[in-house]
Design a protein around this motif. Sequence first.
Motif, short mmCIF file in Angstrom:
data_model
loop_
_atom_site.label_atom_id
_atom_site.label_comp_id
_atom_site.label_asym_id
_atom_site.label_seq_id
_atom_site.Cartn_x
_atom_site.Cartn_y
_atom_site.Cartn_z
N SER A 1 -39.62 75.18 -75.70
CA SER A 1 -39.12 74.30 -74.63
C SER A 1 -38.98 72.85 -75.06
CB SER A 1 -40.07 74.33 -73.43
OG SER A 1 -40.13 75.60 -72.87
N LYS A 2 -39.80 72.40 -75.97
CA LYS A 2 -39.84 70.97 -76.23
C LYS A 2 -39.00 70.65 -77.46
CE LYS A 2 -42.50 70.72 -72.65
NZ LYS A 2 -43.83 71.20 -72.52
N ALA B 1 -47.99 72.92 -77.91
CA ALA B 1 -46.63 72.73 -77.38
C ALA B 1 -45.90 71.57 -78.07
CB ALA B 1 -46.69 72.49 -75.87
N TYR B 2 -46.66 70.61 -78.61
CA TYR B 2 -46.03 69.41 -79.19
C TYR B 2 -46.28 69.25 -80.68
CZ TYR B 2 -45.66 68.41 -74.27
OH TYR B 2 -45.37 68.51 -72.93
N ASP C 1 -53.36 74.94 -77.49
CA ASP C 1 -51.97 74.87 -77.04
C ASP C 1 -51.26 73.81 -77.89
OD1 ASP C 1 -49.56 74.43 -75.74
OD2 ASP C 1 -50.42 74.58 -73.73
N ASN D 1 -51.62 66.81 -73.97
CA ASN D 1 -50.80 66.32 -72.87
C ASN D 1 -51.76 65.97 -71.75
OD1 ASN D 1 -49.00 65.96 -70.81
ND2 ASN D 1 -48.15 68.02 -70.84
N ARG E 1 -36.64 79.49 -71.15
CA ARG E 1 -37.96 80.09 -70.97
C ARG E 1 -38.34 81.01 -72.11
NH1 ARG E 1 -40.17 77.13 -69.81
NH2 ARG E 1 -41.95 78.20 -68.89
N ALA E 2 -38.92 80.47 -73.12
CA ALA E 2 -39.43 81.26 -74.23
C ALA E 2 -40.57 80.50 -74.90
CB ALA E 2 -38.33 81.55 -75.25
N GLY E 3 -41.69 81.19 -75.02
CA GLY E 3 -42.85 80.60 -75.69
C GLY E 3 -43.74 81.74 -76.14
N PHE F 1 -53.69 69.48 -70.18
CA PHE F 1 -52.54 70.16 -69.57
C PHE F 1 -52.96 70.76 -68.21
CE2 PHE F 1 -49.52 73.97 -69.89
CZ PHE F 1 -48.49 73.27 -69.29
N CYS G 1 -55.73 71.43 -76.07
CA CYS G 1 -54.31 71.12 -76.21
C CYS G 1 -54.18 70.06 -77.31
CB CYS G 1 -53.80 70.58 -74.87
SG CYS G 1 -52.04 70.28 -74.83
N ARG H 1 -42.25 84.31 -71.14
CA ARG H 1 -41.39 83.32 -70.50
C ARG H 1 -42.09 81.96 -70.58
NH1 ARG H 1 -40.91 87.40 -65.57
NH2 ARG H 1 -42.98 87.73 -66.43
N GLY H 2 -42.08 81.43 -71.77
CA GLY H 2 -42.71 80.13 -71.99
C GLY H 2 -44.17 80.29 -72.40
N ALA H 3 -44.70 79.20 -72.98
CA ALA H 3 -46.12 79.16 -73.31
C ALA H 3 -46.93 79.31 -72.03
CB ALA H 3 -46.45 77.85 -74.02
N ASP H 4 -46.38 78.88 -70.91
CA ASP H 4 -47.08 79.01 -69.63
C ASP H 4 -47.45 80.47 -69.36
OD1 ASP H 4 -46.85 76.33 -69.20
OD2 ASP H 4 -45.27 76.48 -67.68
N THR I 1 -44.22 76.66 -78.07
CA THR I 1 -43.11 76.79 -77.13
C THR I 1 -41.79 76.39 -77.77
OG1 THR I 1 -42.23 76.10 -75.00
CG2 THR I 1 -43.49 74.46 -76.21
C1 LIG Z 1 -44.62 71.76 -71.59
C2 LIG Z 1 -45.91 72.40 -71.93
C3 LIG Z 1 -46.03 73.79 -71.97
C4 LIG Z 1 -44.97 74.64 -71.38
O1 LIG Z 1 -44.35 75.41 -72.25
P1 LIG Z 1 -43.27 76.46 -71.73
O2 LIG Z 1 -43.03 77.22 -72.96
O3 LIG Z 1 -42.09 75.70 -71.24
O4 LIG Z 1 -43.89 77.27 -70.66
C5 LIG Z 1 -47.20 74.35 -72.42
N1 LIG Z 1 -48.24 73.57 -72.78
C6 LIG Z 1 -48.17 72.24 -72.72
C7 LIG Z 1 -49.33 71.42 -73.11
C8 LIG Z 1 -47.01 71.62 -72.28
O5 LIG Z 1 -46.97 70.29 -72.15
#
Ligand SMILES: *Cc1c(COP(=O)(O)O)cnc(C)c1O
Length: 555
Positions: free
Chosen positions: A219-220, A192-193, A190, A164, A228-230, A115, A160, A87-90, A217
């Motif tokens: 999400s972005k 994510a971006y 990480d 972030n 919610r998927a990562g 992060f 990261c 459920r997300g990268a989190d 992720t």
């Molecule tokens: C937004 C963010 C995440 C969150 O990802 P989810 O898949 O929404 O849980 C993970 N790592 C960083 C650095 C982020 O900014």
Amino acid sequence: MSNVMRDDAVWANGIARPVIAGFKAYSARGASTDALHLDANESPWAPPPAGPNEAAYNRYPAQQPPVLMKRLSGLYGVASEMIMLGRGADEAIDVLLRTFCEAGEDNILICPPSFGYFDIAAQIQGAGIVKVPLDQNYDVDQRAVKKALMDNDIKVVMLCSPNNPTGNSIDRAFVKSLCIDNPDTLILVDEAYVEFSKKSSLSNIIGEYRNLVITRTLSKAYGLAGVRAGVALANPAIINLMLKVLPPYPVPRPVEQAVMKALAPSAMAVHDTRLDIWKAERTRLLKTLPKSDLIEKIYPSDANFILLKAKDEKALLAALSRFNIRIRDFRSKIPGHFRISVGTPEENDLLFSALGITREQVKNERIAEAFRTTKETDISVRVNLDDPSNVAIETGLGFFDHMLEQIAKHGGMGVTLKCAGDLHIDSHHSVEDTALAFGAALKQALGNKAGIGRYGFVMPMDETQARVAIDLSGRPAFVFNGDFPSQNVGEFAAEMCPHFFLSLSQALGASIQIDVKGDNTHHMIEACFKGVGRALRPAISRGPTMDIPSTKGVI
Ligand SMILES: *Cc1c(COP(=O)(O)O)cnc(C)c1O
């Protein structure tokens, strides 16, 4: 199991928390089969209303739904065995720490400001936290990180990239050297971006470094934050251990459906074009934000956000709150600093107004995008009538790409266009639908047509002649005079040339007249496309006044 895989499993068990290495995974439902399932105490009935989506809601999903895993394997370019979907990268970050960090014993290393959830997840798990702050330029302090790894027992290094909230990326060679020098430490990056960055993902080197873990992720860049998927991407031995800790059913069926839909082949051209827009808007923000009196400094960014330092924090917050715009306050971590996400062109214009940047200070570019999805084709196109620097065209038809480039180049406009069409049948749909989407984008970019030339006329004079006249009148009309000596240029049928311009005139709302003469079909078609580009240039270009070029006042 191959020897390498067995070695990896022994190694991974050796660095995991002993309790996790020791137990056998909870036996959850595997993939649904066609057996009569009387094994999971489920309801035999799907919930009402029983539409096609709800048909399987009464059955537990697989822990890692196979169809979705296959799609993610394609998206990220790694085998399904190297992916853990949560459920997300989190959740991937959380599960990684719960799998490998023994509370009160193991340590992680972070490089703040980074992060915030790294820190929180480590505290929840009871891991020790070693902090090596970023240097003055917000780059990772490579020497200090290496030294900290020698001085401390570190289980996971949490990086990261792009970072972030600072927006900068980490050097690939540095990550590799960390992996090599610290074989029993997990190196988490990480990403994510990463979709927003010029640097490519490290996912393609996971096979080489068994202690490298990447999180990505949906999400972005893919707009699925609410779904919610990562994922974590890593060596299968790491993934297998993490799957023991991941709850049995973390991917609800509606989530699987939403992700599959958003990642359908037909949606990918849309994501690509949006990323182009996002990056162009990031450039515009980076150029424009420094013009605000409320901002002292901004930082370059590889992500979809920008870190900035306020000149007057109170005035900045007051100005934004007048427009009901929220930005992220980072002052508790970096004094005077805030993070702004890149929005749509309209949202960013609103931000500029809030920050007191006048219309004249904002580069007022005519940009538009169009998406067209039919049974036969998927097309996304973005045009910028005021910045020709970005031209990228991909239709699967080399000659046609080249012709569209002629319009962009001679028309003095930026065009990014992707078309995935049924070329296995023929080129007809791809050419026609591309014309319709391109025309729609041009029309939208022209907006109310204030200040434009409206008319264009050209007659290139080489051995082939194409006389082209264009009137952006709002009314479609098309006249074509010309006989092609052959029926095809490669896979491109000559008859598609007039057909393209007919469709373009309809979608753009323009009168287009073409006379072409010559004795080489290739040259004649090329002259038509060049000529239309050349004629469009004065027609779309804006003069010093913003008058509407019609006695009626509208066109
Ligand atoms: C937004 C963010 C995440 C969150 O990802 P989810 O898949 O929404 O849980 C993970 N790592 C960083 C650095 C982020 O900014």
